[in-house]
Design a protein around this motif. Structure first.
Motif, PDB file in Angstrom:
ATOM      1  N   TYR A 117       0.668  -0.927  -0.323  1.00 16.67           N
ATOM      2  CA  TYR A 117      -0.296   0.095   0.010  1.00 16.67           C
ATOM      3  C   TYR A 117       0.782   0.916  -0.160  1.00 16.67           C
ATOM      4  CZ  TYR A 117      -4.099  -2.743   1.593  1.00 16.67           C
ATOM      5  OH  TYR A 117      -5.510  -3.956   0.473  1.00 16.67           O
ATOM      6  N   ILE A 118       1.801   1.255  -0.611  1.00 17.44           N
ATOM      7  CA  ILE A 118       2.944   2.465   0.054  1.00 17.44           C
ATOM      8  C   ILE A 118       2.959   3.747  -1.458  1.00 17.44           C
ATOM      9  CG2 ILE A 118       5.507   1.422  -1.379  1.00 17.44           C
ATOM     10  CD1 ILE A 118       6.844   2.447   0.791  1.00 17.44           C
ATOM     11  N   ASN A 119       1.920   2.975  -2.446  1.00 17.18           N
ATOM     12  CA  ASN A 119       2.048   3.818  -3.653  1.00 17.18           C
ATOM     13  C   ASN A 119       0.463   4.330  -2.645  1.00 17.18           C
ATOM     14  OD1 ASN A 119       0.610   1.903  -3.604  1.00 17.18           O
ATOM     15  ND2 ASN A 119       0.009   1.810  -6.018  1.00 17.18           N
ATOM     16  N   THR A 150       9.709  -3.027  -6.026  1.00 18.82           N
ATOM     17  CA  THR A 150      10.014  -2.373  -6.524  1.00 18.82           C
ATOM     18  C   THR A 150      11.490  -1.243  -6.473  1.00 18.82           C
ATOM     19  OG1 THR A 150       7.887  -0.803  -5.967  1.00 18.82           O
ATOM     20  CG2 THR A 150       7.597  -2.946  -8.006  1.00 18.82           C
ATOM     21  N   LYS A 151      11.657  -0.438  -7.365  1.00 20.14           N
ATOM     22  CA  LYS A 151      12.113   0.421  -7.251  1.00 20.14           C
ATOM     23  C   LYS A 151      11.557   1.454  -6.319  1.00 20.14           C
ATOM     24  CE  LYS A 151      16.192   3.731  -8.921  1.00 20.14           C
ATOM     25  NZ  LYS A 151      15.971   4.515  -8.193  1.00 20.14           N
ATOM     26  N   TYR A 152      10.387   1.968  -6.427  1.00 16.30           N
ATOM     27  CA  TYR A 152       9.825   2.984  -6.216  1.00 16.30           C
ATOM     28  C   TYR A 152       9.392   2.755  -4.540  1.00 16.30           C
ATOM     29  CZ  TYR A 152       5.526   6.090  -5.009  1.00 16.30           C
ATOM     30  OH  TYR A 152       4.949   6.774  -3.795  1.00 16.30           O
ATOM     31  N   GLN A 153       8.968   1.741  -3.747  1.00 19.50           N
ATOM     32  CA  GLN A 153       9.441   1.069  -2.770  1.00 19.50           C
ATOM     33  C   GLN A 153      10.549   0.886  -2.483  1.00 19.50           C
ATOM     34  OE1 GLN A 153       7.656  -3.192  -3.475  1.00 19.50           O
ATOM     35  NE2 GLN A 153       5.171  -2.801  -2.912  1.00 19.50           N
ATOM     36  N   ARG A 154      11.106   0.675  -2.584  1.00 19.68           N
ATOM     37  CA  ARG A 154      12.281   0.732  -1.834  1.00 19.68           C
ATOM     38  C   ARG A 154      13.212   2.198  -2.145  1.00 19.68           C
ATOM     39  NH1 ARG A 154      16.743   3.465  -2.163  1.00 19.68           N
ATOM     40  NH2 ARG A 154      18.939   2.348  -1.820  1.00 19.68           N
ATOM     41  N   ASP A 155      13.199   3.225  -2.964  1.00 26.53           N
ATOM     42  CA  ASP A 155      12.815   4.404  -2.854  1.00 26.53           C
ATOM     43  C   ASP A 155      12.456   5.378  -1.750  1.00 26.53           C
ATOM     44  OD1 ASP A 155      14.871   4.615  -4.210  1.00 26.53           O
ATOM     45  OD2 ASP A 155      14.067   4.746  -5.743  1.00 26.53           O
ATOM     46  N   CYS A 156      11.175   5.125  -1.838  1.00 26.28           N
ATOM     47  CA  CYS A 156       9.980   5.112  -0.695  1.00 26.28           C
ATOM     48  C   CYS A 156      10.830   4.880   0.946  1.00 26.28           C
ATOM     49  CB  CYS A 156       8.864   4.648  -0.773  1.00 26.28           C
ATOM     50  SG  CYS A 156       7.524   5.793  -1.900  1.00 26.28           S
ATOM     51  N   LEU A 157      10.669   4.245   1.291  1.00 23.61           N
ATOM     52  CA  LEU A 157      11.609   3.389   2.350  1.00 23.61           C
ATOM     53  C   LEU A 157      12.392   4.342   2.697  1.00 23.61           C
ATOM     54  CD1 LEU A 157      10.428  -0.923   1.634  1.00 23.61           C
ATOM     55  CD2 LEU A 157       9.552   0.750   3.558  1.00 23.61           C
ATOM     56  N   GLU A 158      13.947   4.383   1.884  1.00 28.74           N
ATOM     57  CA  GLU A 158      14.526   5.085   2.466  1.00 28.74           C
ATOM     58  C   GLU A 158      14.095   6.460   2.307  1.00 28.74           C
ATOM     59  OE1 GLU A 158      19.368   6.081   0.600  1.00 28.74           O
ATOM     60  OE2 GLU A 158      17.453   6.096  -0.764  1.00 28.74           O
ATOM     61  N   LYS A 159      13.405   6.927   2.106  1.00 23.47           N
ATOM     62  CA  LYS A 159      13.167   8.383   3.081  1.00 23.47           C
ATOM     63  C   LYS A 159      12.686   7.912   3.946  1.00 23.47           C
ATOM     64  CE  LYS A 159      12.253  10.275  -2.056  1.00 23.47           C
ATOM     65  NZ  LYS A 159      11.072  10.650  -3.148  1.00 23.47           N
ATOM     66  N   MET A 160      11.733   7.078   4.280  1.00 20.05           N
ATOM     67  CA  MET A 160      10.949   6.991   5.734  1.00 20.05           C
ATOM     68  C   MET A 160      11.930   6.570   6.490  1.00 20.05           C
ATOM     69  SD  MET A 160       7.613   5.316   4.177  1.00 20.05           S
ATOM     70  CE  MET A 160       6.778   6.032   3.570  1.00 20.05           C
ATOM     71  N   ARG A 161      13.507   6.371   6.256  1.00 17.20           N
ATOM     72  CA  ARG A 161      14.440   6.191   7.635  1.00 17.20           C
ATOM     73  C   ARG A 161      14.124   4.588   7.455  1.00 17.20           C
ATOM     74  NH1 ARG A 161      14.342   8.714  11.324  1.00 17.20           N
ATOM     75  NH2 ARG A 161      12.455   9.318  11.351  1.00 17.20           N
ATOM     76  N   CYS A 162      13.696   3.738   6.908  1.00 23.98           N
ATOM     77  CA  CYS A 162      13.984   1.745   7.069  1.00 23.98           C
ATOM     78  C   CYS A 162      15.543   2.001   7.381  1.00 23.98           C
ATOM     79  CB  CYS A 162      13.045   1.651   5.964  1.00 23.98           C
ATOM     80  SG  CYS A 162      12.703  -0.461   5.980  1.00 23.98           S
ATOM     81  N   ASP A 163      15.482   0.763   8.146  1.00 23.15           N
ATOM     82  CA  ASP A 163      16.941   0.488   7.953  1.00 23.15           C
ATOM     83  C   ASP A 163      17.100  -0.671   6.982  1.00 23.15           C
ATOM     84  OD1 ASP A 163      17.562   1.854  10.876  1.00 23.15           O
ATOM     85  OD2 ASP A 163      16.025   0.171  11.646  1.00 23.15           O
ATOM     86  N   GLU A 164      16.174  -1.592   6.841  1.00 22.68           N
ATOM     87  CA  GLU A 164      16.651  -2.970   6.486  1.00 22.68           C
ATOM     88  C   GLU A 164      15.713  -3.403   4.894  1.00 22.68           C
ATOM     89  OE1 GLU A 164      18.487  -5.975   8.862  1.00 22.68           O
ATOM     90  OE2 GLU A 164      19.696  -5.043   9.545  1.00 22.68           O
ATOM     91  N   GLY A 196      13.077  -8.764  -0.400  1.00 24.70           N
ATOM     92  CA  GLY A 196      12.444  -9.081  -1.277  1.00 24.70           C
ATOM     93  C   GLY A 196      12.680  -9.189  -2.270  1.00 24.70           C
ATOM     94  N   PHE A 197      12.773  -9.592  -3.239  1.00 29.53           N
ATOM     95  CA  PHE A 197      12.387  -9.861  -4.978  1.00 29.53           C
ATOM     96  C   PHE A 197      13.324  -8.137  -5.324  1.00 29.53           C
ATOM     97  CE2 PHE A 197      10.069 -13.884  -6.035  1.00 29.53           C
ATOM     98  CZ  PHE A 197      10.759 -14.358  -4.479  1.00 29.53           C
ATOM     99  N   TYR A 198      13.379  -7.586  -4.891  1.00 29.77           N
ATOM    100  CA  TYR A 198      13.430  -6.490  -5.382  1.00 29.77           C
ATOM    101  C   TYR A 198      14.968  -6.580  -5.623  1.00 29.77           C
ATOM    102  CZ  TYR A 198      15.394  -1.512  -6.341  1.00 29.77           C
ATOM    103  OH  TYR A 198      16.953  -0.889  -7.311  1.00 29.77           O
ATOM    104  N   TYR A 199      15.669  -6.529  -4.846  1.00 30.84           N
ATOM    105  CA  TYR A 199      16.897  -7.276  -4.321  1.00 30.84           C
ATOM    106  C   TYR A 199      17.147  -9.375  -4.457  1.00 30.84           C
ATOM    107  CZ  TYR A 199      18.108  -3.057  -1.979  1.00 30.84           C
ATOM    108  OH  TYR A 199      18.903  -1.809  -1.607  1.00 30.84           O
ATOM    109  N   SER A 200      16.559  -9.727  -4.293  1.00 28.44           N
ATOM    110  CA  SER A 200      17.211 -11.152  -4.187  1.00 28.44           C
ATOM    111  C   SER A 200      15.965 -11.982  -3.719  1.00 28.44           C
ATOM    112  CB  SER A 200      18.204 -11.233  -3.514  1.00 28.44           C
ATOM    113  OG  SER A 200      18.670 -12.931  -3.718  1.00 28.44           O
TER     114      SER A 200
END
Length: 691
Positions: free
Chosen positions: A625-627, A656-670, A673-677
């Protein structure tokens, strides 16, 4: 109606009756004089026959109803009270989810030579007749602490003495000098009397009248009668047998024959009592499962030319009903449903199959009408003792009659189980696909032990990445089943199955041992390591020796506790004192705990507050639901909550990259998922991690 004084009523009945009704013979109307247990729909004035029929339908145990209808019709009652001042009728009533032993006393008020009023008193006589108050003596049922009683109804004193002398060593003896006295003694002692020896020719009330009046009371009629007679009239024998006598003894008495006949009749009766106790569920009155199995085969064979169907009623969340309303109210629900099942399944063979499951076997050549079943369910739910109960129905239509009865029943149970978590669907039919699924599950259970021994369960590793550096900082151990023939079974098929049957405890231990051995190898060879978390299922948490077992495995492999964190799913970690004790022991031993699947359903903030988690993992269902604006805000709040409680936050299922970038902005630590592996075999994980 002319007033009748209380003293006159109590003179006739005494003061022991809960309910007292007065019948005006001229109008045949019944009025409530004293009524602490008012009948549903009872008006101040009703026609006697209507009132009695209503009482019988509402309160009287099924097997006693026909007898009472005949005995208590106004005509029968009036005729009987013209001849006698008062009498009792005994029967069984059902209320409060239990069978009660009742008696109704009938008395009369005369106006000159005319019967003017009938007084009726209802009383409960529950003493010690219930099965759980009976002891087994010589493989037969005998009231606790008592010898069997024999009632001798005989006007000839010499004959009574002969019988007493013959029987006194084995039985307690009750005596009556005529049928009227015998009926009175029987009415007061029928629960303890094992058999009646009845003379045919007596003054006041002879044997024929005795049998006729005994027959009108179902509980009195349950006591067997042996008729004693001085003449060998076949006509008298047939008449007595027609009135319910079970045997004849001729005079003069032969002691051995008397004892033998009595012993045979008592054993036969008590065997029937034992069978009845075994056959019927005490709460609902339906067949027990084993009795149902026995009768179902006969039922199916008898109607071999017709189709048969099995229907299961299952109460959803029945434990919650017991927990919320109490066990007594839960029993009320089961009794209510059993009665409803009887009503809608009049031609079926019914059983209380499990605690909250009722099952019926029916015959019909018509196709089952689902719409009609839905309407009946709606009516049942509307009238239930508690609001908002949910009833699921499973149906095995046109059963394969060659199958064993338990397998036939299992197929209906499979159907109802398939919709147990479905709030929209209330009726399900057994399908071939369900059968194939069950066979596959049984095969997996049968193969589990050999799969463990042959190491068919393979540990896969899904990397966890630091959001900022995008370097591997950990992994989660997952399991796959690769059979020796190369077939791979999805975890979605075997994990839920093993969680239900308890095999997951062994599987959890197997995976944990493999991960510990992997970490041990890395340390012994001076290779770098990252923490590899291992799932601990709900069943394993409740395994009594889980802490000691896991500590032993870590110590045997000589590895630090923090390199094998334990992941507890959110639902498994729902706070309770037992969970608190186990998690505290794990942390005290040195383990690091992660809450897995946070946001997947329960979101137990109490668990986060009370239990010592170092990491919280956000479930994929939340990340999806991050989008959306609202979803993004919820995820941000979850991350802030975790950080506010000094925990790391890991996002699962990132694709997805969008999910990853959003989580980085939200200061998620780790991130995991399939985006990486995807989950990797051991050698692929080592290669990817470059260590």
């Amino acid at each position: 109606m002319k007033e009748i004084s209380s003293s006159r009523i109590y003179e006739i009945l005494g003061d022991e009756f809960k309910n007292i009704y007065i019948v005006d013979c001229a109008s045949q109307c019944v009025y409530a004089f004293k009524e602490s247990l008012k009948l549903p729909g009872f008006s101040q004035s009703m026609k006697y026959n209507d009132a009695m029929n209503q009482y019988i339908d509402d309160r009287v145990y099924e097997s006693n109803r026909d007898m009472l209808r005949m005995a208590l019709s106004f005509h029968s009652l009036y005729t009987r009270l013209e001849k006698t001042e008062q009498f009792n009728i005994h029967y069984q009533s059902k209320s409060d989810s239990e069978v009660h032993f009742m008696y109704t006393h009938f008395g009369r008020i005369m106006d000159g030579n005319r019967l003017d009023k009938i007084i009726i008193g209802f009383a409960n006589e529950d003493l010690d007749i219930r099965r759980n108050n009976l002891d087994m003596v010589n493989n037969t049922i005998v009231p606790s602490g008592l010898r069997r009683k024999v009632l001798i109804v005989e006007d000839n004193e010499i004959n009574r003495e002969i019988l007493k002398e013959t029987l006194k060593d084995d039985y307690d003896i009750l005596e009556a000098i005529n049928g009227e006295e015998g009926l009175k003694i029987l009415s007061q002692n029928y629960k303890d009397i094992s058999i009646i020896l009845l003379d045919v020719v007596m003054p006041v009330c002879d044997g024929f009248e005795f049998l006729n009046r005994q027959k009108s009371d179902s509980l009195l009629a349950s006591v067997p009668v042996i008729v004693t007679t001085g003449n060998n009239s076949q006509e008298d024998e047939l008449k007595c047998l027609g009135l319910g006598a079970v045997d004849f003894i001729t005079k003069p008495y032969n002691a051995r024959i008397v004892k033998s006949r009595i012993d045979s009749v008592i054993k036969l009766r008590e065997s029937s009592m034992t069978l009845a106790a075994i056959e019927r569920d005490e709460l609902t009155g339906l067949y027990t499962r084993q009795a149902f199995y026995h009768h179902a085969r006969t039922f199916i064979d008898f109607i071999s030319n017709k189709n048969c169907h099995v229907v299961v009623l299952d109460v959803a969340d029945f434990k919650l009903i017991n927990g919320t309303y109490g066990t007594k109210k839960g029993n009320d629900v089961l009794v209510y449903l059993a009665n409803a099942f009887r009503y809608y399944g009049k031609n079926g063979l019914l059983t209380r199959y499990e605690g909250d499951q009722l099952l019926g076997l029916f015959h019909s050549d018509e196709h089952i009408d689902v719409e009609k079943i839905e309407k009946n369910l709606y009516k049942i739910v509307e009238d239930a003792p508690i609001p908002n109960i949910r009833i699921k129905v499973g149906i095995y239509e046109n059963v394969d009659k060659n199958l064993q009865i338990p397998i036939i029943c299992d197929r209906a149970l499979m159907a109802v189980k398939s919709i147990s978590k479905d709030f929209k669907t209330n009726v399900a039919f057994f399908t071939k696909e369900m059968n194939q699924k069950q066979l596959a599950q049984r095969q997996m259970e049968n193969e589990f032990k050999s799969a463990i021994l042959n190491k068919e369960f393979k540990v896969y590793y899904q990397p966890k990445y630091d959001v900022k550096t995008e370097q591997i900082v950990g992994a989660e151990a997952l399991v796959r089943w690769q059979k020796q023939d190369g077939e791979i079974i999805s975890p979605g098929k075997f994990i839920p199955l093993f969680e239900r049957d308890g095999l997951v405890v062994q599987l959890d231990t197997y995976v944990f041992e493999n991960v510990c051995q992997f970490q041990h190898y890395r340390i012994q060879n001076n290779l770098p390591i990252v923490p590899i978390s291992v799932n601990l299922s709900r069943a394993s948490i409740h395994f009594s020796h889980v802490v000691a077992k896991y500590v032993e495995i870590v110590e045997q492999n000589e590895i630090p506790f923090d390199c094998v964190p334990l992941e507890l799913t959110e639902s498994a970690a729902l706070y309770s004192q037992q969970i608190a004790t186990i998690t505290e022991q794990l942390v005290k031993a040195g383990f690091i705990l992660h809450m897995d699947d946070f946001g997947s359903g329960y979101s137990s903030l109490t668990s986060l507050n009370e239990l010592k988690f170092s990491t919280v993992k956000l479930d994929k269902s939340l990340i999806d639901y991050i989008n959306q604006n609202r979803g993004k805000k919820i995820i941000q709040q979850a991350i802030d909550l975790g950080h506010g409680l000094d925990m790391k936050v890991v996002a699962e299922g990132v694709e997805t990259k969008y999910q990853r970038d959003c989580l980085e902005k939200m200061r998620c630590d780790e991130i995991q998922g399939f985006y990486y592996s995807k989950p990797l075999k051991e050698e692929d994980f080592i290669s990817l991690a470059s260590y």
